[in-house]
Design a protein around this motif. Structure first.
Motif, mmCIF file in Angstrom:
data_model
loop_
_atom_site.group_PDB
_atom_site.id
_atom_site.type_symbol
_atom_site.label_atom_id
_atom_site.label_comp_id
_atom_site.label_asym_id
_atom_site.label_seq_id
_atom_site.Cartn_x
_atom_site.Cartn_y
_atom_site.Cartn_z
ATOM 1 N N SER A 196 9.882 -5.206 3.860
ATOM 2 C CA SER A 196 9.400 -3.963 3.247
ATOM 3 C C SER A 196 10.151 -3.643 1.975
ATOM 4 O O SER A 196 11.361 -3.812 1.916
ATOM 5 N N MET A 207 8.105 5.070 -5.790
ATOM 6 C CA MET A 207 6.725 4.643 -5.557
ATOM 7 C C MET A 207 5.734 5.790 -5.652
ATOM 8 O O MET A 207 4.570 5.602 -5.982
ATOM 9 N N ALA A 266 2.619 -2.346 -5.316
ATOM 10 C CA ALA A 266 2.053 -3.262 -4.328
ATOM 11 C C ALA A 266 1.603 -4.561 -4.982
ATOM 12 O O ALA A 266 1.928 -5.650 -4.508
ATOM 13 N N ILE A 294 -0.557 -6.191 6.088
ATOM 14 C CA ILE A 294 0.022 -5.276 5.100
ATOM 15 C C ILE A 294 -0.068 -3.871 5.665
ATOM 16 O O ILE A 294 -1.076 -3.511 6.279
ATOM 17 N N SER A 295 0.980 -3.074 5.453
ATOM 18 C CA SER A 295 0.822 -1.649 5.734
ATOM 19 C C SER A 295 1.640 -0.857 4.731
ATOM 20 O O SER A 295 2.620 -1.353 4.178
ATOM 21 N N THR A 296 1.210 0.368 4.463
ATOM 22 C CA THR A 296 1.917 1.157 3.451
ATOM 23 C C THR A 296 2.161 2.565 3.947
ATOM 24 O O THR A 296 1.444 3.080 4.802
ATOM 25 N N SER A 297 3.213 3.172 3.430
ATOM 26 C CA SER A 297 3.411 4.608 3.591
ATOM 27 C C SER A 297 3.728 5.136 2.204
ATOM 28 O O SER A 297 3.708 4.374 1.230
ATOM 29 N N GLU A 298 4.047 6.405 2.110
ATOM 30 C CA GLU A 298 4.267 7.002 0.792
ATOM 31 C C GLU A 298 5.396 6.329 0.022
ATOM 32 O O GLU A 298 5.345 6.196 -1.194
ATOM 33 N N LYS A 326 6.965 3.253 1.126
ATOM 34 C CA LYS A 326 7.259 1.928 1.660
ATOM 35 C C LYS A 326 6.009 1.055 1.674
ATOM 36 O O LYS A 326 4.916 1.519 1.977
ATOM 37 N N ILE A 327 6.172 -0.227 1.325
ATOM 38 C CA ILE A 327 5.093 -1.202 1.516
ATOM 39 C C ILE A 327 5.658 -2.327 2.359
ATOM 40 O O ILE A 327 6.706 -2.889 2.029
ATOM 41 N N SER A 328 4.999 -2.616 3.466
ATOM 42 C CA SER A 328 5.488 -3.667 4.352
ATOM 43 C C SER A 328 4.482 -4.795 4.443
ATOM 44 O O SER A 328 3.276 -4.563 4.463
#
Ligand code: ASP
Ligand code: MG
Length: 408
Positions: free
Chosen positions: A344, A350, A357, A374-378, A380-382
């Motif tokens: 991540s 961001m 991304a 893939i997953s994202t939060s405000e 974080k990108i994992s």
């Protein structure tokens, strides 16, 4: 004059010599005119040693008695540190959690602090005495000893700092701060001067195990200025702050976190009807298994594919549960793998910048690293990748976002 809470972890009080070194540091702080509350862990390895004694006697030791047992570890270090301070001519008094008014709920082995009555501690501080508090422990309504969960001394320190309105809570440990990523994977990882609570939570929950997560949450909630620093070397450490403006030297990304212990389960060809996610994940939750990433995708005529990740230790159990549910749902097939890892990128920058991304995906593509999820939060990108690409992926992203020591 300021009021400081200093917490010393197990390795910092692991031997008599180290306890004496801690005493020197505390003594100097007090001599500089500060009021000091010291929170100590048990000597390193001690809590594990006590727990293994319990396990020799019983496969399921009584939770109440486990607390009576493991809380002794921290009492040893409080007494020894006070003796070492007395040798230096510094007045100091040891406190158990109960004596320091640390009230908790009833859940033995993972109690939560409900209230702190600081009167006794305050009185000692005002008379110039150093207070040495046993971390990790408290007392419930019935007067029984409770403990706060592994690593709980961090939480004791933060809670005490909040209750005393301390100027800073300093967590002394065996690393000199929070790094942009694990220096064992990227040798030129850089120590951060500042990081926000939010970022720290993302980094901590992904495996940078510098601080107990609950302690960070607590510090964020009560806005306790929290600093991580080394008890073995001099330095300013890393300040964890609420303020995004002055955090992370305005960098877009503050760190690359990763987690090796992941496993992935995919259910293919489930009918596309309401309640599917609930039926699959409900069964997993009922077994008390934590799910991390979830991806659902319509894959064809009225059928969906469903993929999620769990901790690798839960993989076999989850496979079994999901196979059973999948049969009931008439799913086409269930597959999974446990040789995956998550990487991540984390950063409050961001929020105000687009394109992070795509920059991340392009860098991974250049190295021929295939992204599985893939997953994202405000902030974080994992991505989930093949475990064998973990190190390469982390290094690539660390370079791509200019996080190394010499690139700043
Ligand atoms: N001694 C306890 C543990 O090892 C608490 C702590 O060190 O924070 O978990
Ligand atoms: Mg610890």
């Amino acid at each position: 004059m300021s009021l400081l809470v200093q917490k010393y972890g197990g390795t910092s009080v692991g031997t008599v010599e180290r306890i004496q070194a801690v005493a020197e540091r505390v003594y100097k702080t007090a001599r500089d005119g500060h009021q000091v509350v010291v929170v100590v862990s048990a000597m390193s390895g001690e809590t594990n040693r006590l727990l293994s004694l319990a396990n020799e006697i019983s496969a399921r030791p009584i939770p109440r008695e486990i607390d009576v047992l493991v809380s002794t570890g921290e009492q040893v270090t409080t007494a020894l540190l006070c003796m070492a301070l007395a040798e230096l001519g510094q007045e100091a008094r040891s406190y158990t959690g109960s004596q320091a008014g640390i009230k908790t709920d009833d859940s033995h082995n993972k109690a939560r602090i409900t209230n702190i009555d600081t009167e006794a501690v305050m009185k000692d501080l005002q008379s110039g005495c150093v207070v040495v508090l046993a971390g990790f422990q408290g007392v419930n309504e019935a007067g029984e000893v409770t403990t706060l969960g592994r690593g709980g001394s961090d939480t004791s320190a933060v809670a005490m700092a909040a209750a005393l309105k301390a100027d800073e809570c300093q967590i002394y440990t065996d690393v000199d701060g929070v790094y942009t990523t694990d220096p064992r994977v990227v040798s030129d990882a850089r120590k951060l001067d500042r990081i926000t609570f939010e970022e720290m939570l993302e980094m901590a929950s992904l495996g940078s195990k510098v601080l107990q997560i609950r302690a960070v949450e607590f510090a964020g909630k009560y806005n306790v200025a929290l600093r991580v620093l080394s008890s073995f070397t001099e330095g300013e450490g890393t300040l964890i702050t609420l303020d995004e403006e002055d955090a992370v030297e305005q960098a877009l990304i503050s760190g690359i976190a990763f987690n090796r212990d992941e496993a992935q389960i995919t259910v293919r060809g489930v009918p596309d009807t309401p309640g599917i996610a609930f039926q699959i994940l409900g069964a997993v939750a009922d077994a008390n298994i934590e799910v991390d990433m979830i991806v659902q995708n319509i894959s064809g005529d009225n059928v969906t594919d469903f993929t999620f990740t769990v901790n690798r230790i839960d993989y076999d159990r989850v496979s079994e549960i999901v196979n059973t549910v999948a049969k009931e749902l008439g799913a086409a097939d269930v597959s999974g793998r446990s040789d995956i890892a998550k990487i991540s990128v984390v950063g409050v920058g961001m929020r105000s910048h687009a394109g992070i991304a795509s920059k991340m995906f392009q860098a991974l593509a250049k190295e021929q690293i295939n992204i599985l999820m893939i997953s994202t939060s405000e902030i974080k990108i994992s991505v989930v990748v093949d475990e064998k690409y973990l190190e390469l992926g982390v290094r690539t992203l660390h370079d791509e976002f200019d996080l190394a020591q010499n690139s700043q």
